[in-house]
Scaffold this motif. Structure first.
Motif, PDB file in Angstrom:
ATOM      1  N   HIS A 170       2.335  -5.896  -2.229  1.00 60.85           N
ATOM      2  CA  HIS A 170       2.360  -7.230  -1.627  1.00 60.85           C
ATOM      3  C   HIS A 170       1.022  -7.590  -0.984  1.00 60.85           C
ATOM      4  O   HIS A 170       0.921  -8.603  -0.289  1.00 60.85           O
ATOM      5  CB  HIS A 170       3.480  -7.321  -0.582  1.00 60.85           C
ATOM      6  CG  HIS A 170       4.852  -7.391  -1.171  1.00 60.85           C
ATOM      7  ND1 HIS A 170       5.472  -6.308  -1.759  1.00 60.85           N
ATOM      8  CD2 HIS A 170       5.735  -8.420  -1.268  1.00 60.85           C
ATOM      9  CE1 HIS A 170       6.669  -6.662  -2.177  1.00 60.85           C
ATOM     10  NE2 HIS A 170       6.841  -7.935  -1.899  1.00 60.85           N
ATOM     11  N   ASP A 222       3.688   1.164   1.575  1.00 58.81           N
ATOM     12  CA  ASP A 222       4.834   0.287   1.842  1.00 58.81           C
ATOM     13  C   ASP A 222       6.042   0.771   1.037  1.00 58.81           C
ATOM     14  O   ASP A 222       6.511   0.084   0.127  1.00 58.81           O
ATOM     15  CB  ASP A 222       4.472  -1.148   1.466  1.00 58.81           C
ATOM     16  CG  ASP A 222       5.534  -2.162   1.870  1.00 58.81           C
ATOM     17  OD1 ASP A 222       6.459  -1.790   2.627  1.00 58.81           O
ATOM     18  OD2 ASP A 222       5.421  -3.330   1.444  1.00 58.81           O
ATOM     19  N   VAL A 279       9.109   0.903   1.604  1.00 56.99           N
ATOM     20  CA  VAL A 279      10.337   0.104   1.696  1.00 56.99           C
ATOM     21  C   VAL A 279      10.404  -0.903   0.544  1.00 56.99           C
ATOM     22  O   VAL A 279      11.432  -1.036  -0.131  1.00 56.99           O
ATOM     23  CB  VAL A 279      10.407  -0.629   3.053  1.00 56.99           C
ATOM     24  CG1 VAL A 279      11.607  -1.586   3.077  1.00 56.99           C
ATOM     25  CG2 VAL A 279      10.503   0.366   4.191  1.00 56.99           C
ATOM     26  N   ARG A 280       9.322  -1.597   0.292  1.00 54.76           N
ATOM     27  CA  ARG A 280       9.310  -2.612  -0.759  1.00 54.76           C
ATOM     28  C   ARG A 280       8.809  -2.078  -2.098  1.00 54.76           C
ATOM     29  O   ARG A 280       9.146  -2.626  -3.154  1.00 54.76           O
ATOM     30  CB  ARG A 280       8.458  -3.811  -0.321  1.00 54.76           C
ATOM     31  CG  ARG A 280       9.035  -4.565   0.870  1.00 54.76           C
ATOM     32  CD  ARG A 280       8.197  -5.782   1.249  1.00 54.76           C
ATOM     33  NE  ARG A 280       6.862  -5.416   1.754  1.00 54.76           N
ATOM     34  CZ  ARG A 280       6.033  -6.285   2.343  1.00 54.76           C
ATOM     35  NH1 ARG A 280       6.402  -7.564   2.479  1.00 54.76           N
ATOM     36  NH2 ARG A 280       4.848  -5.884   2.785  1.00 54.76           N
ATOM     37  N   LYS A 335       1.721  -1.416  10.149  1.00 55.96           N
ATOM     38  CA  LYS A 335       2.589  -2.528   9.782  1.00 55.96           C
ATOM     39  C   LYS A 335       2.386  -3.664  10.783  1.00 55.96           C
ATOM     40  O   LYS A 335       2.447  -3.452  11.995  1.00 55.96           O
ATOM     41  CB  LYS A 335       4.046  -2.059   9.770  1.00 55.96           C
ATOM     42  CG  LYS A 335       5.055  -3.105   9.336  1.00 55.96           C
ATOM     43  CD  LYS A 335       6.450  -2.471   9.308  1.00 55.96           C
ATOM     44  CE  LYS A 335       7.526  -3.463   8.890  1.00 55.96           C
ATOM     45  NZ  LYS A 335       8.859  -2.830   8.837  1.00 55.96           N
ATOM     46  N   PRO A 393       3.978  -7.182  11.880  1.00 51.63           N
ATOM     47  CA  PRO A 393       5.096  -8.130  11.731  1.00 51.63           C
ATOM     48  C   PRO A 393       4.591  -9.566  11.607  1.00 51.63           C
ATOM     49  O   PRO A 393       3.584  -9.951  12.195  1.00 51.63           O
ATOM     50  CB  PRO A 393       5.893  -7.930  13.029  1.00 51.63           C
ATOM     51  CG  PRO A 393       5.473  -6.590  13.542  1.00 51.63           C
ATOM     52  CD  PRO A 393       4.030  -6.443  13.151  1.00 51.63           C
ATOM     53  N   LYS A 438      12.349 -13.213   8.964  1.00 55.98           N
ATOM     54  CA  LYS A 438      13.083 -11.958   8.903  1.00 55.98           C
ATOM     55  C   LYS A 438      12.486 -11.026   7.850  1.00 55.98           C
ATOM     56  O   LYS A 438      12.275 -11.405   6.706  1.00 55.98           O
ATOM     57  CB  LYS A 438      14.554 -12.247   8.592  1.00 55.98           C
ATOM     58  CG  LYS A 438      15.430 -10.998   8.592  1.00 55.98           C
ATOM     59  CD  LYS A 438      16.881 -11.340   8.280  1.00 55.98           C
ATOM     60  CE  LYS A 438      17.748 -10.090   8.278  1.00 55.98           C
ATOM     61  NZ  LYS A 438      19.171 -10.409   7.969  1.00 55.98           N
ATOM     62  N   ASP A 439      12.224  -9.793   8.275  1.00 60.63           N
ATOM     63  CA  ASP A 439      11.712  -8.746   7.386  1.00 60.63           C
ATOM     64  C   ASP A 439      10.378  -9.103   6.738  1.00 60.63           C
ATOM     65  O   ASP A 439      10.033  -8.573   5.680  1.00 60.63           O
ATOM     66  CB  ASP A 439      12.739  -8.426   6.288  1.00 60.63           C
ATOM     67  CG  ASP A 439      14.044  -7.899   6.851  1.00 60.63           C
ATOM     68  OD1 ASP A 439      14.003  -7.243   7.902  1.00 60.63           O
ATOM     69  OD2 ASP A 439      15.107  -8.168   6.244  1.00 60.63           O
ATOM     70  N   GLN A 440       9.619  -9.987   7.351  1.00 54.83           N
ATOM     71  CA  GLN A 440       8.308 -10.360   6.824  1.00 54.83           C
ATOM     72  C   GLN A 440       7.223  -9.570   7.560  1.00 54.83           C
ATOM     73  O   GLN A 440       7.198  -9.500   8.780  1.00 54.83           O
ATOM     74  CB  GLN A 440       8.068 -11.860   7.006  1.00 54.83           C
ATOM     75  CG  GLN A 440       9.013 -12.747   6.215  1.00 54.83           C
ATOM     76  CD  GLN A 440       8.869 -12.540   4.717  1.00 54.83           C
ATOM     77  OE1 GLN A 440       7.762 -12.554   4.175  1.00 54.83           O
ATOM     78  NE2 GLN A 440      10.000 -12.345   4.051  1.00 54.83           N
ATOM     79  N   TYR A 441       6.312  -8.972   6.792  1.00 51.92           N
ATOM     80  CA  TYR A 441       5.231  -8.208   7.403  1.00 51.92           C
ATOM     81  C   TYR A 441       4.108  -7.975   6.399  1.00 51.92           C
ATOM     82  O   TYR A 441       4.287  -8.120   5.184  1.00 51.92           O
ATOM     83  CB  TYR A 441       5.743  -6.860   7.911  1.00 51.92           C
ATOM     84  CG  TYR A 441       6.339  -5.958   6.847  1.00 51.92           C
ATOM     85  CD1 TYR A 441       5.546  -5.048   6.147  1.00 51.92           C
ATOM     86  CD2 TYR A 441       7.700  -6.003   6.542  1.00 51.92           C
ATOM     87  CE1 TYR A 441       6.088  -4.221   5.179  1.00 51.92           C
ATOM     88  CE2 TYR A 441       8.251  -5.178   5.574  1.00 51.92           C
ATOM     89  CZ  TYR A 441       7.437  -4.289   4.896  1.00 51.92           C
ATOM     90  OH  TYR A 441       7.988  -3.469   3.928  1.00 51.92           O
TER      91      TYR A 441
END
Length: 208
Positions: A76, A113, A115-116, A156, A158, A162-165
């Motif tokens: 990303h 990252d 998670v994504r 990370k 923020p 929501k959940d944007q980083y």
């Protein structure tokens, strides 16, 4: 007079050839590194174990027997990661024309990252730049431990929503020799032509 003129021309021609030979030799053997920072002593990489887009796992054994260009990024990333991959993709083409096949480095992107960046997404992303590029992922704890001897930090950040980083991270490329040791860093921003010159010089220094 004819003999004198011929002798003078011969000496001039010989001097030019002698100068060109030694200049060429100097360029190929003692050229300074452009963007790379060569370590005085190779740095050891401690054992690790990650997931890989190419094989079931990626470990210290995956670095043995060949050169590796490794960097940290995430899919990303708005600029740094795709810019680095574009330069590495161009470098890959240049290496095919100038370096013996067994000395071609493998290119590895370590995702910061996890998670994504699941394996499927990571593989699809890298395939856009070069199908042979390897993507690896692991837990944040393991990633930070792996990154420490490479002078890489990441965090990370923020963002609104929501959940944007976003992720901030060191952007150098780490050059790893066939003994799985760190030998140099390629500073950001990298240029493929400069990386090619530096990589060839590093090979000469290592093989010599």
């Amino acid at each position: 007079w004819v003999l004198i003129v011929v002798s003078i021309l011969f000496l001039i021609s010989f001097s030019i050839l002698y100068y060109q030979y030694h200049r060429s030799k100097k360029d190929t053997i003692t050229r300074p590194l452009i963007a790379a920072q060569l370590l005085v002593k190779p740095k050891t990489i401690h054992p690790f174990h990650f997931q890989s887009t190419f094989h079931a796992s990626f470990s210290i054994h995956s670095l043995l027997g060949h050169w590796t260009l490794l960097f940290f990024g995430f899919t990303h990333s708005p600029y740094i990661t795709p810019a680095t991959l574009r330069q590495l993709s161009t470098l890959d083409i240049l290496l095919e024309q100038t370096v013996t096949h067994h000395l071609w480095p493998q290119v590895v992107m370590v995702s910061i990252d996890p998670v994504r960046d699941n394996l499927a997404h990571l593989k699809s992303y890298l395939h856009q730049f070069e199908p042979e590029f390897i993507g690896v992922r692991g837990s944040l704890q393991d990633l930070r431990q792996f990154a420490q001897p490479m002078n890489v930090v990441f965090n990370k950040i923020p963002m609104a929503g929501k959940d944007q980083y976003l992720m901030t991270h060191s952007a150098q490329i780490i050059v790893i020799n066939p003994n799985a040791q760190i030998v140099a860093f390629l500073s950001y921003p990298q240029q493929s032509e400069q990386m090619l010159i530096d990589y060839e010089i590093l090979l000469q220094k290592t093989i010599a």
